[in-house]
Design an enzyme around this catalytic site. Structure first.
Site, PDB file in Angstrom:
ATOM      1  N   SER A   1      79.607  24.537  20.972  1.00  0.00           N
ATOM      2  CA  SER A   1      80.859  24.891  21.654  1.00  0.00           C
ATOM      3  C   SER A   1      81.534  23.669  22.239  1.00  0.00           C
ATOM      4  O   SER A   1      80.911  22.909  22.986  1.00  0.00           O
ATOM      5  CB  SER A   1      80.589  25.843  22.830  1.00  0.00           C
ATOM      6  OG  SER A   1      79.813  26.928  22.441  1.00  0.00           O
TER       7      SER A   1
ATOM      8  N   HIS B   1      84.759  27.525  18.594  1.00  0.00           N
ATOM      9  CA  HIS B   1      84.062  27.052  17.398  1.00  0.00           C
ATOM     10  C   HIS B   1      85.052  26.975  16.256  1.00  0.00           C
ATOM     11  O   HIS B   1      85.652  27.983  15.886  1.00  0.00           O
ATOM     12  CB  HIS B   1      82.949  28.025  17.002  1.00  0.00           C
ATOM     13  CG  HIS B   1      81.738  27.943  17.867  1.00  0.00           C
ATOM     14  ND1 HIS B   1      81.713  28.436  19.145  1.00  0.00           N
ATOM     15  CD2 HIS B   1      80.515  27.420  17.644  1.00  0.00           C
ATOM     16  CE1 HIS B   1      80.509  28.218  19.653  1.00  0.00           C
ATOM     17  NE2 HIS B   1      79.765  27.604  18.773  1.00  0.00           N
TER      18      HIS B   1
ATOM     19  N   HIS C   1      76.136  33.131  15.849  1.00  0.00           N
ATOM     20  CA  HIS C   1      75.143  33.462  16.870  1.00  0.00           C
ATOM     21  C   HIS C   1      74.600  34.876  16.658  1.00  0.00           C
ATOM     22  O   HIS C   1      75.288  35.743  16.133  1.00  0.00           O
ATOM     23  CB  HIS C   1      75.789  33.388  18.262  1.00  0.00           C
ATOM     24  CG  HIS C   1      76.322  32.038  18.612  1.00  0.00           C
ATOM     25  ND1 HIS C   1      77.565  31.616  18.198  1.00  0.00           N
ATOM     26  CD2 HIS C   1      75.779  31.014  19.325  1.00  0.00           C
ATOM     27  CE1 HIS C   1      77.764  30.379  18.642  1.00  0.00           C
ATOM     28  NE2 HIS C   1      76.700  29.990  19.319  1.00  0.00           N
TER      29      HIS C   1
ATOM     30  N   TYR D   1      74.212  36.974  18.966  1.00  0.00           N
ATOM     31  CA  TYR D   1      74.976  37.925  19.802  1.00  0.00           C
ATOM     32  C   TYR D   1      76.246  38.428  19.123  1.00  0.00           C
ATOM     33  O   TYR D   1      76.833  39.415  19.555  1.00  0.00           O
ATOM     34  CB  TYR D   1      75.304  37.328  21.184  1.00  0.00           C
ATOM     35  CG  TYR D   1      76.201  36.100  21.183  1.00  0.00           C
ATOM     36  CD1 TYR D   1      77.563  36.192  20.894  1.00  0.00           C
ATOM     37  CD2 TYR D   1      75.681  34.854  21.509  1.00  0.00           C
ATOM     38  CE1 TYR D   1      78.373  35.067  20.909  1.00  0.00           C
ATOM     39  CE2 TYR D   1      76.475  33.723  21.520  1.00  0.00           C
ATOM     40  CZ  TYR D   1      77.822  33.843  21.220  1.00  0.00           C
ATOM     41  OH  TYR D   1      78.628  32.734  21.229  1.00  0.00           O
ATOM     42  N   GLU D   2      76.677  37.726  18.086  1.00  0.00           N
ATOM     43  CA  GLU D   2      77.862  38.205  17.368  1.00  0.00           C
ATOM     44  C   GLU D   2      77.518  39.371  16.450  1.00  0.00           C
ATOM     45  O   GLU D   2      78.413  39.977  15.857  1.00  0.00           O
ATOM     46  CB  GLU D   2      78.457  37.059  16.522  1.00  0.00           C
ATOM     47  CG  GLU D   2      79.021  35.931  17.360  1.00  0.00           C
ATOM     48  CD  GLU D   2      79.466  34.759  16.490  1.00  0.00           C
ATOM     49  OE1 GLU D   2      80.575  34.842  15.927  1.00  0.00           O
ATOM     50  OE2 GLU D   2      78.712  33.786  16.353  1.00  0.00           O
TER      51      GLU D   2
ATOM     52  N   ALA E   1      75.804  23.534  23.991  1.00  0.00           N
ATOM     53  CA  ALA E   1      76.137  23.568  25.419  1.00  0.00           C
ATOM     54  C   ALA E   1      75.083  24.439  26.085  1.00  0.00           C
ATOM     55  O   ALA E   1      74.630  25.422  25.500  1.00  0.00           O
ATOM     56  CB  ALA E   1      77.517  24.190  25.605  1.00  0.00           C
TER      57      ALA E   1
ATOM     58  N   MET F   1      72.172  30.103  24.084  1.00  0.00           N
ATOM     59  CA  MET F   1      72.148  31.274  23.200  1.00  0.00           C
ATOM     60  C   MET F   1      72.093  30.879  21.720  1.00  0.00           C
ATOM     61  O   MET F   1      72.496  31.651  20.855  1.00  0.00           O
ATOM     62  CB  MET F   1      73.397  32.136  23.444  1.00  0.00           C
ATOM     63  CG  MET F   1      73.608  32.550  24.893  1.00  0.00           C
ATOM     64  SD  MET F   1      75.174  33.401  25.134  1.00  0.00           S
ATOM     65  CE  MET F   1      75.271  33.458  26.932  1.00  0.00           C
ATOM     66  N   SER F   2      71.601  29.681  21.428  1.00  0.00           N
ATOM     67  CA  SER F   2      71.609  29.235  20.028  1.00  0.00           C
ATOM     68  C   SER F   2      70.394  28.358  19.744  1.00  0.00           C
ATOM     69  O   SER F   2      69.413  28.386  20.486  1.00  0.00           O
ATOM     70  CB  SER F   2      72.903  28.455  19.748  1.00  0.00           C
ATOM     71  OG  SER F   2      72.884  27.211  20.428  1.00  0.00           O
TER      72      SER F   2
ATOM     73  N   ASN G   1      77.141  23.870  32.873  1.00  0.00           N
ATOM     74  CA  ASN G   1      77.224  24.572  34.159  1.00  0.00           C
ATOM     75  C   ASN G   1      75.823  24.694  34.749  1.00  0.00           C
ATOM     76  O   ASN G   1      74.853  24.695  34.008  1.00  0.00           O
ATOM     77  CB  ASN G   1      77.809  25.985  33.941  1.00  0.00           C
ATOM     78  CG  ASN G   1      77.021  26.768  32.885  1.00  0.00           C
ATOM     79  OD1 ASN G   1      77.256  26.615  31.681  1.00  0.00           O
ATOM     80  ND2 ASN G   1      76.071  27.569  33.324  1.00  0.00           N
TER      81      ASN G   1
ATOM     82  N   HIS H   1      83.078  31.454  30.042  1.00  0.00           N
ATOM     83  CA  HIS H   1      83.014  30.673  28.798  1.00  0.00           C
ATOM     84  C   HIS H   1      84.036  29.540  28.842  1.00  0.00           C
ATOM     85  O   HIS H   1      83.792  28.457  28.304  1.00  0.00           O
ATOM     86  CB  HIS H   1      83.250  31.589  27.596  1.00  0.00           C
ATOM     87  CG  HIS H   1      83.085  30.886  26.285  1.00  0.00           C
ATOM     88  ND1 HIS H   1      81.890  30.331  25.893  1.00  0.00           N
ATOM     89  CD2 HIS H   1      83.949  30.632  25.279  1.00  0.00           C
ATOM     90  CE1 HIS H   1      82.031  29.767  24.703  1.00  0.00           C
ATOM     91  NE2 HIS H   1      83.269  29.927  24.305  1.00  0.00           N
TER      92      HIS H   1
END
Ligand code: HPA
Length: 278
Positions: free
Chosen positions: A31, A62, A84, A86-87, A114, A212-213, A236, A248
């Site tokens: 990202s 992306h 991902h 989550y998609e 990230a 998350m990746s 963060n 995000h």
């Protein structure tokens, strides 16, 4: 219907027709980190949508293309954007690109991402060399029949994050005046950010970074024998570490600020790879 290995082979055959020379490294940009692609010499962009069976991301921040070109004089492929879990993509789709690179016998796999900083010593903007991971995705991309041509049924992950490449990355960081920290990355599925309790749990388990990746593709890259060096940029403080809520947009804004040094580091590492090989 083509089987999964046939789809991987079809995508690879399609790419090889356009790009006859095997890249030395596949670099995956997380990202907000897309600007590395602009540093390539003789860039040749290929939108994911043109490659047979290649899954196309829906996540904001992306781009969705491969860019073949030269970085520090070495042939590389830069993947701008990833899909991902989550998609709603399957683990096989999430790791499709890593399968293609592995089937091409690309020697080096360099994912970037990230992350949220869990360790109290990490600050927003820090660049972290990932030296291990914790898979909290609740699944594994190698579940299912094993294809022996690709790799073993029970691959070892002890040195999944290549110790020699870690040394080269640290050397490249020193030479470029970049502070490079080290940490263990934990993957949650998302797409919700974690709760403060989940972050306290992850810290207790030994995680320094959260995202998350990356974890599924690293498992597949190792299954296929690629050497991995993963770099993370702290976007963060993880949930509950400040009074702030997470967005995000904040992640993307921070990546924008830190991308220059991360990209210099990747370039410095790539420059060392051929030395490593010679
Ligand atoms: N949690 C999960 N993924 C992330 C974060 C986070 O705090 N920041 C960037 N990616």
């Amino acid at each position: 219907m083509e089987s999964y290995p046939e789809k991987v082979e079809a995508a690879l055959a399609w790419l090889k027709e356009r790009v006859p020379d095997r890249p030395l490294a596949a670099i995956v940009l997380g990202s907000g980190l897309g600007s590395l692609a602009e540093r390539l010499e003789d860039p040749m962009p290929i939108p994911f949508g043109e490659i047979p069976h290649w899954p196309v991301s829906t996540a904001p921040g992306h781009a969705a293309r491969l860019v073949f070109g030269r970085l520090a004089g070495r042939r590389v492929v830069v993947q701008q954007g990833r899909v991902h879990y989550y998609e709603g993509f399957s683990m096989r789709e999430v790791t499709f690109s890593a399968r293609v690179y592995g089937a091409w016998k690309i020697p080096y796999y360099i994912p970037t991402n990230a992350s949220g900083g869990i360790h109290h010593g990490l600050r927003t903007g820090d660049i972290v060399l990932v030296h291990d991971h914790i898979n909290l995705l609740g699944t594994n991309p190698l579940i299912g029949p094993n294809r022996e041509e690709w790799g073993p049924r029970f691959p070892d992950l002890v040195s999944a994050y290549d110790p020699e490449l870690q040394l080269l990355a640290e050397e490249a960081a020193r030479e470029n005046g970049i502070l490079l920290k080290r940490g263990t990355y934990v993957a949650f599925t998302g797409p919700s950010f974690e709760t403060p309790a989940e972050i306290r749990m992850a810290r207790t388990l030994g995680a320094d970074l959260v995202g998350m990746s990356t974890v599924p593709e690293v498992i597949v890259a190792r299954h296929m024998g690629m050497r991995v060096c993963a770099l993370s940029c702290v976007a963060n403080p993880a949930a509950g570490m400040t009074g702030q809520s997470l967005t995000h947009q904040e992640v993307l804004d921070e990546m924008e600020k830190s991308s220059a040094s991360l990209l210099r580091l990747v370039e410095g590492l790539i420059r060392k790879l051929e030395e490593d090989r010679a």
